[in-house]
Design a protein around this motif. Structure first.
Motif, PDB file in Angstrom:
ATOM      1  N   THR A   1     -75.601  58.038  46.847  1.00  0.00           N
ATOM      2  CA  THR A   1     -75.879  58.989  47.927  1.00  0.00           C
ATOM      3  C   THR A   1     -75.053  58.710  49.168  1.00  0.00           C
ATOM      4  N   ALA A   2     -74.482  57.524  49.293  1.00  0.00           N
ATOM      5  CA  ALA A   2     -73.599  57.257  50.426  1.00  0.00           C
ATOM      6  C   ALA A   2     -72.286  58.014  50.278  1.00  0.00           C
ATOM      7  N   GLU A   3     -71.825  58.196  49.043  1.00  0.00           N
ATOM      8  CA  GLU A   3     -70.583  58.933  48.790  1.00  0.00           C
ATOM      9  C   GLU A   3     -70.816  60.430  48.745  1.00  0.00           C
TER      10      GLU A   3
ATOM     11  N   GLY B   1     -80.376  66.229  44.441  1.00  0.00           N
ATOM     12  CA  GLY B   1     -80.162  66.548  43.039  1.00  0.00           C
ATOM     13  C   GLY B   1     -79.113  67.605  42.799  1.00  0.00           C
ATOM     14  N   TRP B   2     -78.211  67.828  43.761  1.00  0.00           N
ATOM     15  CA  TRP B   2     -77.211  68.886  43.622  1.00  0.00           C
ATOM     16  C   TRP B   2     -75.859  68.390  43.165  1.00  0.00           C
ATOM     17  N   SER B   3     -75.708  67.127  42.859  1.00  0.00           N
ATOM     18  CA  SER B   3     -74.376  66.607  42.612  1.00  0.00           C
ATOM     19  C   SER B   3     -73.959  66.649  41.149  1.00  0.00           C
TER      20      SER B   3
END
Length: 94
Positions: A20-22, A29-31
């Motif tokens: 989540t840092a990147e 949950g959209w990645s």
């Protein structure tokens, strides 16, 4: 203290493979990508491109020959090759 409680509850609910840092949207949950959805959409486009070959009768003023058919077939073959290559590369262990 309230922010810490929210973060711990929220991070326990969402399980992703992305840091989540990147990618900040990974927390919601959209990645993730759905390779299956993209492949299905690609094959639908290939079928639509090939279905355009069977259009209704042209008028007497069509004039340009079969250039449009060549482009339709070319794009359909190119897209099919990309989809097949992607499918084969996905099967290989990394």
């Amino acid at each position: 203290m309230a922010a810490t409680e929210l973060e711990s509850v929220h991070s326990a609910d969402v399980v992703t493979k992305v840091d989540t840092a990147e990618v900040p949207s990974a927390a919601w949950g959209w990645s993730g990508e759905s390779r299956r959805t993209f492949r299905t959409a690609g094959w639908v486009v290939v079928v639509i491109l090939l279905a355009m070959l069977f259009e209704g009768p042209q008028g007497a003023s069509s004039g340009s020959g079969h250039t449009g058919y060549i482009f339709l077939i070319g794009f359909a073959v190119l897209l099919a090759a990309i989809l097949i290559r992607d499918s084969l590369l996905q099967r290989k262990p990394r």
